[in-house]
Enzyme design. Structure first.
Site, mmCIF file in Angstrom:
data_model
loop_
_atom_site.group_PDB
_atom_site.id
_atom_site.type_symbol
_atom_site.label_atom_id
_atom_site.label_comp_id
_atom_site.label_asym_id
_atom_site.label_seq_id
_atom_site.Cartn_x
_atom_site.Cartn_y
_atom_site.Cartn_z
ATOM 1 N N GLN A 40 0.803 -1.223 0.000
ATOM 2 C CA GLN A 40 0.000 0.000 0.000
ATOM 3 C C GLN A 40 0.839 1.278 0.000
ATOM 4 O O GLN A 40 0.327 2.346 -0.317
ATOM 5 C CB GLN A 40 -0.954 -0.010 1.207
ATOM 6 C CG GLN A 40 -1.980 -1.129 1.109
ATOM 7 C CD GLN A 40 -2.964 -1.137 2.256
ATOM 8 O OE1 GLN A 40 -2.708 -1.750 3.293
ATOM 9 N NE2 GLN A 40 -4.097 -0.472 2.110
ATOM 10 N N HIS A 60 -1.676 -4.951 -13.032
ATOM 11 C CA HIS A 60 -1.260 -4.796 -14.433
ATOM 12 C C HIS A 60 -2.173 -5.558 -15.385
ATOM 13 O O HIS A 60 -1.919 -5.624 -16.582
ATOM 14 C CB HIS A 60 0.201 -5.269 -14.587
ATOM 15 C CG HIS A 60 1.155 -4.477 -13.735
ATOM 16 N ND1 HIS A 60 2.282 -5.009 -13.160
ATOM 17 C CD2 HIS A 60 1.116 -3.175 -13.345
ATOM 18 C CE1 HIS A 60 2.902 -4.076 -12.456
ATOM 19 N NE2 HIS A 60 2.209 -2.956 -12.544
ATOM 20 N N ASP A 73 2.317 0.637 -8.199
ATOM 21 C CA ASP A 73 3.674 0.683 -8.785
ATOM 22 C C ASP A 73 4.538 1.719 -8.071
ATOM 23 O O ASP A 73 5.707 1.479 -7.797
ATOM 24 C CB ASP A 73 3.618 1.044 -10.276
ATOM 25 C CG ASP A 73 3.040 -0.091 -11.113
ATOM 26 O OD1 ASP A 73 2.708 -1.143 -10.535
ATOM 27 O OD2 ASP A 73 2.912 0.085 -12.350
ATOM 28 N N ARG A 98 3.559 0.378 12.988
ATOM 29 C CA ARG A 98 3.291 -0.941 12.421
ATOM 30 C C ARG A 98 3.423 -0.871 10.895
ATOM 31 O O ARG A 98 2.762 -0.048 10.255
ATOM 32 C CB ARG A 98 1.880 -1.390 12.827
ATOM 33 C CG ARG A 98 1.475 -2.699 12.190
ATOM 34 C CD ARG A 98 0.075 -3.186 12.582
ATOM 35 N NE ARG A 98 -0.191 -4.368 11.780
ATOM 36 C CZ ARG A 98 -1.329 -4.622 11.148
ATOM 37 N NH1 ARG A 98 -2.366 -3.825 11.278
ATOM 38 N NH2 ARG A 98 -1.446 -5.696 10.401
ATOM 39 N N HIS A 143 1.097 -9.142 4.879
ATOM 40 C CA HIS A 143 -0.089 -8.292 4.714
ATOM 41 C C HIS A 143 -0.496 -8.333 3.234
ATOM 42 O O HIS A 143 -0.351 -7.364 2.508
ATOM 43 C CB HIS A 143 0.204 -6.871 5.189
ATOM 44 C CG HIS A 143 -1.013 -6.024 5.432
ATOM 45 N ND1 HIS A 143 -1.230 -5.338 6.613
ATOM 46 C CD2 HIS A 143 -2.075 -5.726 4.644
ATOM 47 C CE1 HIS A 143 -2.370 -4.660 6.536
ATOM 48 N NE2 HIS A 143 -2.904 -4.875 5.347
ATOM 49 N N ASN A 187 -1.865 -10.572 8.624
ATOM 50 C CA ASN A 187 -2.917 -9.578 8.744
ATOM 51 C C ASN A 187 -4.222 -10.111 8.145
ATOM 52 O O ASN A 187 -4.285 -10.424 6.958
ATOM 53 C CB ASN A 187 -2.546 -8.297 7.998
ATOM 54 C CG ASN A 187 -3.621 -7.233 8.148
ATOM 55 O OD1 ASN A 187 -3.820 -6.702 9.234
ATOM 56 N ND2 ASN A 187 -4.346 -6.928 7.072
ATOM 57 N N GLU A 188 -5.242 -10.224 8.965
ATOM 58 C CA GLU A 188 -6.608 -10.492 8.518
ATOM 59 C C GLU A 188 -6.756 -11.707 7.606
ATOM 60 O O GLU A 188 -7.070 -11.581 6.417
ATOM 61 C CB GLU A 188 -7.179 -9.256 7.800
ATOM 62 C CG GLU A 188 -7.259 -8.042 8.693
ATOM 63 C CD GLU A 188 -7.981 -6.881 8.027
ATOM 64 O OE1 GLU A 188 -8.211 -6.926 6.812
ATOM 65 O OE2 GLU A 188 -8.316 -5.931 8.739
ATOM 66 N N ASN A 328 -8.351 -5.889 14.161
ATOM 67 C CA ASN A 328 -8.608 -4.739 13.284
ATOM 68 C C ASN A 328 -10.110 -4.508 13.290
ATOM 69 O O ASN A 328 -10.873 -5.345 12.792
ATOM 70 C CB ASN A 328 -8.160 -5.018 11.851
ATOM 71 C CG ASN A 328 -6.655 -5.156 11.724
ATOM 72 O OD1 ASN A 328 -5.921 -4.920 12.690
ATOM 73 N ND2 ASN A 328 -6.185 -5.525 10.554
ATOM 74 N N TYR A 330 -13.330 -1.846 12.501
ATOM 75 C CA TYR A 330 -13.774 -0.608 11.856
ATOM 76 C C TYR A 330 -15.265 -0.340 12.025
ATOM 77 O O TYR A 330 -15.685 0.797 12.080
ATOM 78 C CB TYR A 330 -13.489 -0.660 10.341
ATOM 79 C CG TYR A 330 -12.025 -0.568 9.966
ATOM 80 C CD1 TYR A 330 -11.201 -1.699 9.949
ATOM 81 C CD2 TYR A 330 -11.455 0.650 9.626
ATOM 82 C CE1 TYR A 330 -9.863 -1.614 9.603
ATOM 83 C CE2 TYR A 330 -10.115 0.744 9.273
ATOM 84 C CZ TYR A 330 -9.330 -0.386 9.267
ATOM 85 O OH TYR A 330 -7.993 -0.300 8.924
ATOM 86 N N GLU A 399 -5.592 -2.112 14.048
ATOM 87 C CA GLU A 399 -6.119 -1.118 13.098
ATOM 88 C C GLU A 399 -7.474 -0.630 13.584
ATOM 89 O O GLU A 399 -8.277 -1.413 14.089
ATOM 90 C CB GLU A 399 -6.330 -1.702 11.688
ATOM 91 C CG GLU A 399 -5.082 -1.993 10.919
ATOM 92 C CD GLU A 399 -5.362 -2.602 9.542
ATOM 93 O OE1 GLU A 399 -6.437 -2.355 8.951
ATOM 94 O OE2 GLU A 399 -4.491 -3.347 9.061
HETATM 95 C C1 PNW Z 1 -8.068 -3.473 6.479
HETATM 96 N N1 PNW Z 1 -14.105 -5.028 7.906
HETATM 97 O O1 PNW Z 1 -9.060 -4.152 5.765
HETATM 98 C C2 PNW Z 1 -6.695 -3.780 5.910
HETATM 99 O O2 PNW Z 1 -5.882 -4.445 6.849
HETATM 100 C C3 PNW Z 1 -5.956 -2.589 5.370
HETATM 101 O O3 PNW Z 1 -4.922 -3.003 4.502
HETATM 102 C C4 PNW Z 1 -6.942 -1.654 4.688
HETATM 103 O O4 PNW Z 1 -6.347 -0.637 3.959
HETATM 104 C C5 PNW Z 1 -7.838 -1.104 5.778
HETATM 105 O O5 PNW Z 1 -8.423 -2.137 6.539
HETATM 106 C C6 PNW Z 1 -8.944 -0.189 5.259
HETATM 107 O O6 PNW Z 1 -9.796 -0.882 4.408
HETATM 108 C C7 PNW Z 1 -10.330 -4.293 6.305
HETATM 109 O O7 PNW Z 1 -14.455 -6.203 8.085
HETATM 110 C C8 PNW Z 1 -10.846 -5.560 6.400
HETATM 111 O O8 PNW Z 1 -14.881 -4.110 8.219
HETATM 112 C C9 PNW Z 1 -12.076 -5.806 6.943
HETATM 113 C C10 PNW Z 1 -12.851 -4.765 7.370
HETATM 114 C C11 PNW Z 1 -12.378 -3.502 7.296
HETATM 115 C C12 PNW Z 1 -11.123 -3.253 6.745
#
Ligand code: PNW
Length: 506
Positions: A40, A60, A73, A98, A143, A187-188, A328, A330, A399
């Site tokens: 990223q 690509h 890129d 991180r 990741h 990660n995730e 993580n 959100y 996150e």
């Molecule tokens: C994360 N959800 O993805 C990722 O770890 C990051 O790379 C990404 O840029 C960031 O969040 C923002 O999108 C997510 O279940 C995965 O709500 C799942 C969820 C949210 C974000």
């Protein structure tokens, strides 16, 4: 008269709801950081010996699957500009930063036979620069940017990835472990497996639902666990670090009492499928998930469950294989199930196996990302559930963050952070063992299939400028003050005409 009384009452209620909350102190031991990930931000996708990974490949592809045909890129060019990134971490006063390692930058053949010194130098420089200013590196080993060659061999659906990943991990422990005290293996996993292998919304964009995501999940868990034991057996005594996994976790609120089971199934299919094997005493997938997939598989005419089983040895390996639970978080969804859910999803499929519809309420505030609903009480509920389900494990919030379309005056992001941190403090007062909090993200970056259209940064990035200029948003000033005072102050207003200062005295 009655109307007047009603008006006065309503006004009183509204004013009361919006009354300024008192500042709250963060516990002394709570650490603060920000996060990014290799693909990223790094750019330099084919420089200095790095080989192709699955994100290079899809970026690509023609026609382009990514919004506006954006690619990583160049991204933020952090491969070249890492000193500016560390400077920003100093401006914010972070305890830790991180970031993730790019497998194909360190091991261009994917395997241990060739180590790319230029890639190793880059991470050494970044780690040393952070440590020079007393900022702890927190390193994610994986990741999402799998070497393309390994994808051609089946990627996470091939059980040999247990060796491929743990060989790579052993190398990075040897290379960087003398200076890295926080390791995150993956990660995730849910996003890797479900979005990558079954709903085609992340690289490698496969749609083999009902099957591939479960193979991926099992292999990934065993690969994680083997890596944990390598660290434990070969490195921990000399390097003295801590190592765990990071899961994505929403909160799944039942629509009403009739939908409690739907809410629990949603949680188990997303969070539990990884948390349960590692953090419960069983070392195995959640019972409800095993049962649903086995029953569906039988009805569909399969000779065995589409969810693979762990062997007894694997159960031993996976159980307890994390020093902490990385979360993580959100957002929140409402979980719903009744007979009308039948037929909504193709069968067999992961979503059909789960049997839940998740939806957002229309009055929830939203971020720029379609999935991001602002529901801070969901964070509180999630943290207390984790505490109750798994005997209160140490938690790192790896996150948490909010997307906008850009702009320096990001009051909606500030509201998000304040309300989510408020909810986190409520959970900590209930005894949840949160050790660290990480804002996603230090700066705007390549947001996967959304390209550069969704902005999560405390710093705004001008992707058109040659130096990928990074400018602090209002939220960066707020985060800095919060970390300086270790206080959640709901009314602090920064003076954005003043430049960010560096106050570490170094
Ligand atoms: C994360 N959800 O993805 C990722 O770890 C990051 O790379 C990404 O840029 C960031 O969040 C923002 O999108 C997510 O279940 C995965 O709500 C799942 C969820 C949210 C974000």
């Amino acid at each position: 008269m009655l109307t007047l009384k009603f008006l006065v009452l309503t006004l009183g209620f509204v004013l009361n709801c919006h009354a300024q909350k008192e500042p709250r102190k963060f516990p002394e031991h709570l650490l603060f950081g920000t996060a990014t990930a290799s693909y990223q931000i790094e750019g330099a996708w084919n420089e200095d010996g790095k080989s192709e990974n699955i994100w290079d490949r899809i970026a690509h592809q023609v026609p382009c699957p990514i919004k506006n045909c954006d690619t990583g890129d160049d991204a933020n060019q952090s491969y070249r500009l890492y000193k500016r990134d560390v400077e920003m971490a100093r401006e914010l006063g972070l305890d830790f930063y991180r970031f993730s390692l790019s497998w194909s930058r360190i091991l261009p053949t994917s395997f241990p036979d060739v180590i790319n010194q230029a890639g190793v130098d880059y991470y050494n420089n970044l780690i040393d620069e952070l440590r020079k200013y007393n900022i702890e590196p927190m390193v994610t080993i994986y990741h999402w940017d799998l070497p393309q060659k390994l994808q051609d061999l089946g990627g996470w659906s091939n059980p040999h990835i247990v060796d491929w990943f743990s060989d790579y991990s052993r190398i990075v422990f040897k290379l960087f472990g003398d200076r890295v005290k926080y390791w995150i293996t993956m990660n995730e996993p849910r996003e890797v497996c479900v979005q990558g292998y079954s709903d085609g919304s992340l690289a490698p964009l496969l749609n083999i639902t009902g099957y591939a995501e479960y193979l991926c999940t099992k292999n990934l868990l065993v690969a994680h666990a083997k890596t944990y034991h390598i660290y434990n057996d070969e490195f921990r005594s000399t390097q003295g670090g801590t190592i765990g996994i990071t899961l994505s976790a929403k909160w799944y609120e039942p629509e009403n009492d009739d939908h409690m089971e739907a809410s629990e199934d949603h949680y188990q299919f997303e969070v539990g499928q990884y948390a349960y094997p590692i953090f419960s005493k069983t070392g195995d997938f959640p019972p409800s998930m095993k049962k649903r997939i086995a029953e569906n598989s039988e009805k569909q005419g399969f000779f065995r469950s589409r969810l693979p089983e762990f062997t007894a040895d694997e159960i031993e390996l996976v159980r307890g294989s994390s020093d902490f639970l990385g979360i993580n978080h959100y957002t929140t969804l409402i979980a719903y199930r009744n007979e009308s859910v039948d037929g909504v999803y193709d069968s067999p499929s992961y979503r059909h196996d789960m049997g839940v519809i998740g939806y957002a309420l229309s009055d929830w505030p939203k971020g720029a990302s379609s999935w991001l609903n602002v529901v801070p009480w969901g964070f509180y509920k999630l943290l207390t559930k984790i505490k109750d389900d798994f005997d209160n494990p140490p938690v790192i919030i790896a996150e948490n963050g909010f997307s906008s379309q850009g702009g320096l005056n990001d009051d909606d992001r500030i509201d998000y952070y304040r309300s989510y941190l408020d909810a986190m403090l409520d959970a900590m007062e209930e005894g949840c063992d949160v050790r660290a909090y990480t804002a996603w993200s230090l700066m705007d970056n390549f947001e996967w299939l959304e390209g550069y259209s969704e902005r999560f940064g405390l710093y705004e990035v001008d992707f058109k400028s040659p130096e990928k200029t990074r400018t602090p948003r209002k939220s960066a000033y707020i985060y800095k003050e919060m970390l300086r005072t270790r206080t959640l102050d709901f009314s602090y207003e920064p003076d954005m005409t003043k430049p960010m200062t560096i106050d570490d005295g170094l």
